[in-house]
Scaffold this motif. Structure first.
Motif, short mmCIF file in Angstrom:
data_model
loop_
_atom_site.label_atom_id
_atom_site.label_comp_id
_atom_site.label_asym_id
_atom_site.label_seq_id
_atom_site.Cartn_x
_atom_site.Cartn_y
_atom_site.Cartn_z
N ALA A 182 -31.45 80.34 93.72
CA ALA A 182 -31.55 80.27 95.18
C ALA A 182 -32.21 81.52 95.75
O ALA A 182 -32.96 81.45 96.72
CB ALA A 182 -30.17 80.06 95.79
N SER A 188 -36.76 75.13 104.59
CA SER A 188 -35.46 74.69 104.10
C SER A 188 -35.33 74.92 102.60
O SER A 188 -36.23 74.64 101.83
CB SER A 188 -35.35 73.20 104.42
OG SER A 188 -34.13 72.73 103.96
N GLY A 189 -34.19 75.45 102.20
CA GLY A 189 -33.91 75.63 100.79
C GLY A 189 -34.52 76.87 100.17
O GLY A 189 -34.41 77.08 98.97
N GLY A 192 -33.61 79.88 100.52
CA GLY A 192 -32.60 80.88 100.16
C GLY A 192 -32.15 81.78 101.29
O GLY A 192 -31.43 82.75 101.06
N LYS A 193 -32.49 81.44 102.54
CA LYS A 193 -32.11 82.29 103.66
C LYS A 193 -30.59 82.40 103.79
O LYS A 193 -30.04 83.50 103.86
CB LYS A 193 -32.68 81.73 104.97
CG LYS A 193 -34.17 81.49 104.96
CD LYS A 193 -34.66 80.93 106.29
CE LYS A 193 -34.14 79.56 106.66
NZ LYS A 193 -34.63 78.47 105.79
N SER A 194 -29.93 81.24 103.85
CA SER A 194 -28.48 81.25 104.04
C SER A 194 -27.79 81.91 102.86
O SER A 194 -26.79 82.62 103.03
CB SER A 194 -27.94 79.83 104.20
OG SER A 194 -28.50 79.21 105.32
N THR A 195 -28.31 81.67 101.64
CA THR A 195 -27.69 82.26 100.46
C THR A 195 -27.77 83.79 100.53
O THR A 195 -26.79 84.48 100.26
CB THR A 195 -28.40 81.74 99.19
OG1 THR A 195 -28.32 80.32 99.19
CG2 THR A 195 -27.73 82.28 97.94
N PRO A 221 -36.56 73.71 94.25
CA PRO A 221 -36.04 74.98 93.75
C PRO A 221 -35.44 74.83 92.35
O PRO A 221 -35.18 75.83 91.68
CB PRO A 221 -34.99 75.38 94.78
CG PRO A 221 -34.84 74.25 95.71
CD PRO A 221 -35.83 73.18 95.40
#
Ligand SMILES: Nc1ncnc2c1ncn2[C@@H]1O[C@H](COP(=O)(O)OP(=O)(O)OP(=O)(O)O)[C@@H](O)[C@H]1O
Ligand SMILES: Nc1ncnc2c1ncn2[C@@H]1O[C@H](COP(=O)(O)OP(=O)(O)O)[C@@H](O)[C@H]1O
Ligand code: SF4
Ligand code: SF4
Ligand SMILES: [Mg+2]
Ligand SMILES: [Mg+2]
Lengths: 338, 332
Positions: free
Chosen positions: A39, A59-60, A62-65, A287
């Motif tokens: 991620a 989207s996806g 890895g920002k939130s991670t 990913p």
């Protein structure tokens, strides 16, 4: 400005649930590599006290991670996250109240059975910042800070509009007097007219804090216009990596990475005129199986042989600006030998 | 164009009203909406959530769920009245002459069937052709919306495609019968910007080349400004402003549109405070339903006492109109 947050070569991998077929194969003795999502890959970033760093990507990517690693919700698989020089303590309620995260969906992130006053008081009481008796004054003050009438403290989340709910979520975080706020898509679920309320509040809080406690933020968004409006610096992520990092003005005026340029071109802008589209070709790769070398090479108009085998490092291209692209560092023609 | 001038609009809606019984009284989700879309034209329908955009789309297609009900109005497809048709007649038209694309393509795609199976079934629902011919047409439709290696995609299941691909499949399915109009409800809202750009470019091309009319429902003004020919702005179930898209965005006249356009950050210097709207609900009459005054007056910075009376339609020329007692003057 002194450094508040330092992310050092942080990576995060998640195991995907193994499908039945693969489990059978493993049971039959055929080894299968674990399906892992990478991620976040080898991200380094520092944030100075009082600074707002915008984190942009699709989207996806890895920002939130990354945000969750900063907030101590996830532990990095490799590398480290240092807050005020010390590693962020992972795990539950023992997490430092000094780093607070605000989530995208104000509907999901507030407990529907708790009055908003209780929601705001919960953290400070649990962390011993105030006594239960003293909580009232803190709740009133904090609600006022986010522009809500303290008289509304006895209402439940469903009795608020989307914008007000996001203010409550911000109040809950502010009540802990954090030094660092991680805002994960704080306005994505709001209508534009309501979005303005929350962005204005964020800018007000930031200015109010500039002298005293110094509110520092990581502002995650997929909206380039919103990030430009509130950030001092911007990091662009693509499939787990930071591909460009620059002062906001530089990034929008002179983007260095082909992906940043393509992203800026592909966003419809108000008043740019009808039928003007510059979409980025190709699909966003999964990913689970990112392309080798530079992750962007299947969609990049400048890709060369080196891009298909060697991942570019994030290196300086101008004062304060870094990009991870071979174009800026030795060219795309041949793979480096030394 | 001159030869088409006399032709009726591809899709026309007149005085549409749709209501739901609510706990606090009647919800007038759509409260007298009218518009017309010509062949090859894209009409953007914008407004904040709950303003009635989706219900407008469902009402046109006869898909309003009971106890909701279309209580008034007409829908004309190329001049032919389709509102009030019975279920069977409506089913024959839906998917063939007018089709819908939703925000979540999984709403229309069956997760356990291959894309090709579903699209071929959609072909054969309206046309008596062989299986093989139906698959060929599905493949063609996928090519039209810019899907690479379409034959291989026909063998895939929905979950094996990315969100952007699924949305293209949904649009391709909507296009199978060359409908006169497609109603697209927030079709790119869930997609990434780079993928959204690709789909907007394809849709513009399709409208120009096939003559299909689009009703493009969105809350994103930047999207409509780059895509749509004309624009309707909805507030509380009514179209409060309409006109050529560039005119409405460059010189909005209704205070609500002014607020919508003004709150987009890119129009302001970085860090500047954005004009913000107070929250507020439309005033309600004794029966719990909105009264006949301007529904925006609880939030409007220009409101005066006369705004409690029904707002007049002001005409600014070239089809640009607004429902307002005190419209904003165009900036010089
Ligand atoms: N708990 C988890 N378990 C397994 N995979 C995960 C987990 N959290 C995230 N991932 C995967 O890691 C990748 C990065 O996810 P992340 O949520 O950080 O993306 P994002 O950039 O915030 O995207 P979005 O814009 O959609 O919010 C994705 O492929 C996602 O599916
Ligand atoms: N099935 C339903 N039952 C009751 N009310 C509904 C239903 N669907 C929509 N509404 C109401 O109709 C109004 C318009 O909704 P909608 O068309 O979905 O808004 P938009 O698409 O503009 O966000 C809202 O007040 C909404 O709550
Ligand atoms: S490294 Fe190569 S493929 Fe990657 S962005 Fe630069 S030029 Fe494009
Ligand atoms: S009619 Fe009055 S309240 Fe309504 S938008 Fe115009 S000025 Fe505002
Ligand atoms: Mg996220
Ligand atoms: Mg809707």
């Amino acid at each position: 400005m002194s450094e508040l947050l330092r992310i050092e070569r942080a990576s995060k991998r998640f195991r995907q649930p193994v499908p039945l077929g693969d489990r059978l194969a493993a049971w039959l003795g055929r080894p299968r590599p674990p399906r892992a999502v990478q991620a976040v890959t080898d991200v380094s970033l520092t944030v100075a006290r009082g600074e707002v760093v915008g984190l942009v990507g699709e989207s996806g990517c890895g920002k939130s991670t990354l945000g969750r690693m900063v907030a101590g919700i996830y532990t990095p698989s490799e590398g480290a996250v240092l807050f005020e020089g010390a590693p962020v303590m992972p795990g539950g309620h023992k997490r430092s109240p000094r780093v607070q995260m605000i989530h995208q969906d104000p509907f999901a992130s507030l407990d529907p059975r708790m009055k908003v006053g209780e929601t705001v008081a919960e953290g400070p009481v649990a962390h011993g910042i105030v006594s239960r008796a003293g909580a009232d004054a803190l709740v009133a003050e904090t609600l006022r800070r986010v522009g809500l009438d303290p008289a509304l403290r006895n209402r439940y989340p469903h009795q608020f509009s989307g914008g007000q709910r996001q203010r409550v979520a911000i109040a809950r975080a502010l009540a802990l007097n954090p030094a660092l706020l991680v805002l994960d898509e704080p306005v994505a679920s709001l209508d534009v007219s309501i979005q303005a309320q929350v962005l204005n509040l964020f800018m007000d809080l930031r200015e109010a804090a500039a002298g005293g406690s110094g509110l520092t933020s990581l502002f995650i968004s997929h909206d380039l216009g919103v990030v430009r409006h509130v950030s001092d610096r911007v990091a662009i992520m693509y499939l787990g990596r930071i591909v460009e990092l620059a002062p906001t003005r530089t990034l929008y005026a002179a983007p260095a990475h082909p992906y940043t340029r393509a992203l800026l071109d592909s966003v419809p802008r108000l008043g740019q005129g009808r039928g003007v589209f510059h979409p980025i070709a190709g699909e966003l790769p999964s990913p689970l199986a990112p392309p080798p070398g530079c992750h962007f090479h299947p969609r990049c108009p400048h890709a060369g042989p080196r891009c298909r085998v060697e991942a570019p490092a994030l290196l300086p291209v101008a004062p304060g600006q870094s990009a991870a692209c071979h174009l800026h560092h030795g060219g795309t023609a041949a793979a480096a030998t030394a | 164009m001159s030869t088409l001038k006399e032709a009726p609009p591809a899709l026309e809606v007149r005085g549409l009203r749709t209501q739901f019984p609510g706990r606090q009284g009647l919800v007038r989700a759509v409260d007298g909406v009218s518009f017309a879309i010509r062949r090859g034209e894209i009409l953007g329908l914008v407004g904040e959530s709950g303003s009635g955009k989706s219900v407008t789309g469902f009402s046109i297609l006869g898909l309003v769920e009971p106890p909701g009900k279309v209580v008034a109005g007409e829908v004309l497809l190329a001049g032919r009245r389709i509102s009030g048709l019975d279920g069977a007649a409506m089913r024959r038209i839906r998917g063939a002459e007018v089709a819908m694309v939703f925000q979540d393509p999984l709403m229309t795609l069956n997760p356990v069937l291959r894309i090709g199976t579903q699209m071929a079934a959609a072909v054969r629902a309206h046309d008596r052709v062989s299986r093989a011919a139906a698959w060929d047409r599905a493949e063609q439709a996928l090519t039209t919306v810019g899907i690479p290696s379409p034959r291989a995609r026909l063998d895939a299941y929905p979950h094996q495609l990315s969100g952007g691909m699924r949305q293209r499949v949904a649009i391709a399915t909507a296009l199978l019968h060359r409908p006169k109009a497609i109603i697209a409800d927030e079709p790119t809202t869930a997609l990434d910007v780079s993928i959204q750009g690709q789909i907007l470019a394809e849709v513009r091309r399709l409208a120009d080349e096939t003559g299909t009319a689009f009703l493009w429902i969105t809350h994103d003004l930047a999207v409509v400004s780059s895509l749509a020919d004309a624009l309707c702005v909805m507030y509380a179930g009514r179209v409060v402003e309409r006109g050529p898209a560039d005119a409405v965005i460059a010189a909005p006249r209704h205070p609500y549109t002014v607020a919508l356009v003004g709150s987009v950050p890119s129009g302001h210097a970085p860090g500047a405070r954005l004009p913000q709207l107070a929250a507020g609900l439309p005033p309600r009459g004794a029966d719990g339903a909105p009264d006949s005054g301007c529904p925006f007056r609880t939030r409007c910075p220009r409101a005066t006492e006369v705004c409690a009376a029904p707002p007049p339609e002001r005409d600014f020329g070239a089809g640009h109109t607004a429902l307002c007692h005190h419209p904003v003057e165009a900036a010089a």
